[in-house]
Design a protein around this motif. Sequence first.
Motif, PDB file in Angstrom:
ATOM      1  N   ILE A  48      62.897  23.780  44.347  1.00 44.89           N
ATOM      2  CA  ILE A  48      63.504  23.777  45.678  1.00 44.89           C
ATOM      3  C   ILE A  48      64.254  25.083  45.849  1.00 44.89           C
ATOM      4  N   VAL A  49      63.915  25.843  46.888  1.00 43.03           N
ATOM      5  CA  VAL A  49      64.566  27.131  47.108  1.00 43.03           C
ATOM      6  C   VAL A  49      65.929  26.887  47.763  1.00 43.03           C
ATOM      7  N   PRO A  50      66.860  27.865  47.676  1.00 48.76           N
ATOM      8  CA  PRO A  50      68.214  27.656  48.196  1.00 48.76           C
ATOM      9  C   PRO A  50      68.276  27.236  49.659  1.00 48.76           C
ATOM     10  N   ALA A  51      67.430  27.813  50.509  1.00 49.71           N
ATOM     11  CA  ALA A  51      67.463  27.443  51.931  1.00 49.71           C
ATOM     12  C   ALA A  51      67.120  25.965  52.109  1.00 49.71           C
ATOM     13  N   GLU A  52      66.169  25.463  51.321  1.00 47.21           N
ATOM     14  CA  GLU A  52      65.801  24.050  51.407  1.00 47.21           C
ATOM     15  C   GLU A  52      66.949  23.173  50.928  1.00 47.21           C
ATOM     16  N   ALA A  53      67.595  23.585  49.841  1.00 49.55           N
ATOM     17  CA  ALA A  53      68.742  22.828  49.334  1.00 49.55           C
ATOM     18  C   ALA A  53      69.848  22.772  50.376  1.00 49.55           C
ATOM     19  N   TRP A  54      70.043  23.887  51.098  1.00 52.22           N
ATOM     20  CA  TRP A  54      71.064  23.903  52.154  1.00 52.22           C
ATOM     21  C   TRP A  54      70.725  22.893  53.246  1.00 52.22           C
ATOM     22  N   LEU A  55      69.453  22.851  53.651  1.00 52.86           N
ATOM     23  CA  LEU A  55      69.058  21.917  54.711  1.00 52.86           C
ATOM     24  C   LEU A  55      69.240  20.476  54.260  1.00 52.86           C
ATOM     25  N   LEU A  56      68.857  20.174  53.026  1.00 53.11           N
ATOM     26  CA  LEU A  56      69.006  18.809  52.521  1.00 53.11           C
ATOM     27  C   LEU A  56      70.476  18.409  52.438  1.00 53.11           C
ATOM     28  N   ASP A  57      71.326  19.337  51.995  1.00 56.45           N
ATOM     29  CA  ASP A  57      72.748  19.020  51.810  1.00 56.45           C
ATOM     30  C   ASP A  57      73.493  18.896  53.133  1.00 56.45           C
ATOM     31  N   ASN A  58      73.037  19.615  54.156  1.00 52.89           N
ATOM     32  CA  ASN A  58      73.806  19.703  55.395  1.00 52.89           C
ATOM     33  C   ASN A  58      73.163  19.018  56.594  1.00 52.89           C
ATOM     34  N   TYR A  59      72.037  18.338  56.380  1.00 53.42           N
ATOM     35  CA  TYR A  59      71.356  17.744  57.527  1.00 53.42           C
ATOM     36  C   TYR A  59      72.214  16.689  58.208  1.00 53.42           C
ATOM     37  N   TYR A  60      73.014  15.956  57.429  1.00 53.62           N
ATOM     38  CA  TYR A  60      73.855  14.926  58.058  1.00 53.62           C
ATOM     39  C   TYR A  60      74.882  15.558  59.000  1.00 53.62           C
ATOM     40  N   LEU A  61      75.339  16.784  58.685  1.00 52.05           N
ATOM     41  CA  LEU A  61      76.260  17.488  59.579  1.00 52.05           C
ATOM     42  C   LEU A  61      75.546  17.934  60.853  1.00 52.05           C
ATOM     43  N   ILE A  62      74.291  18.364  60.704  1.00 49.56           N
ATOM     44  CA  ILE A  62      73.505  18.755  61.880  1.00 49.56           C
ATOM     45  C   ILE A  62      73.316  17.555  62.800  1.00 49.56           C
ATOM     46  N   GLU A  63      73.008  16.399  62.210  1.00 52.18           N
ATOM     47  CA  GLU A  63      72.844  15.183  63.018  1.00 52.18           C
ATOM     48  C   GLU A  63      74.138  14.831  63.760  1.00 52.18           C
ATOM     49  N   GLN A  64      75.267  15.007  63.091  1.00 54.87           N
ATOM     50  CA  GLN A  64      76.554  14.735  63.745  1.00 54.87           C
ATOM     51  C   GLN A  64      76.754  15.635  64.956  1.00 54.87           C
ATOM     52  N   GLN A  65      76.399  16.914  64.817  1.00 55.62           N
ATOM     53  CA  GLN A  65      76.555  17.858  65.926  1.00 55.62           C
ATOM     54  C   GLN A  65      75.602  17.525  67.079  1.00 55.62           C
ATOM     55  N   ILE A  66      74.400  17.087  66.748  1.00 57.42           N
ATOM     56  CA  ILE A  66      73.449  16.690  67.795  1.00 57.42           C
ATOM     57  C   ILE A  66      73.988  15.497  68.574  1.00 57.42           C
ATOM     58  N   ASN A  67      74.494  14.501  67.861  1.00 50.86           N
ATOM     59  CA  ASN A  67      75.038  13.311  68.532  1.00 50.86           C
ATOM     60  C   ASN A  67      76.273  13.669  69.360  1.00 50.86           C
ATOM     61  N   MET A  68      77.115  14.562  68.839  1.00 50.57           N
ATOM     62  CA  MET A  68      78.303  14.985  69.578  1.00 50.57           C
ATOM     63  C   MET A  68      77.907  15.719  70.859  1.00 50.57           C
TER      64      MET A  68
END
Length: 216
Positions: A48-68
Amino acid sequence: RHAATVAGHHRIDPRPGPDRLLPRLTENARVLRAAYDVVTAATPGHRIVPAEAWLLDNYYLIEQQINMARRNLPRGYSRQLPRLAEGQSAGFPRIYDLALELISHMDGRVDSDNTTHFIAAYQTVEPLKLGELWAFPIMLQLALLENLRRVGMRIARRREELDAAITWADRMLATAEKEPNQLIQLLAEFANADVPLTAPFVEEFYARLQAQGSAM
């Protein structure tokens, strides 16, 4: 200078138009979810490359921003804002395009100072309406999600290229070990498949074959 240039290029459409922000937010959410699914579907044990790890670790934050953003953006809100008549953001609010320009110009590094200076410089050429200034925070949030969409698409595309490289390399290694007389036929199949030889594909493909020795 860039903000002043943008202001000089903006042309306002006097006619009312449909709300394009909510449909775009929905589309961005779909693309980001698809990118996340591509990464999570990667074969277990693969690097898993670093960019992919970032997306996996932070996707829940992205979802929060979308809902907000959905909660803070009433239906039809963008119809009250001046919208652009031409360019890539034609039909979208002018203030939304200004947020996109700021994020792009600063490579995503947005803070209070550069935001204030950017808007002030824009208004030396073309004053913004009070409603646009009030709308800027939510527009900045939407524009950041738009930027993340592009990042997510690049991450997903790279993962698909890496997975393709792994699949083809593993097939060739297995054939070389078990049915070496079929390797030429597999190489022909590879050539006929017309696989895009992108940098991630070539790098991963070469690394996996090179590890098996010079003959392979």
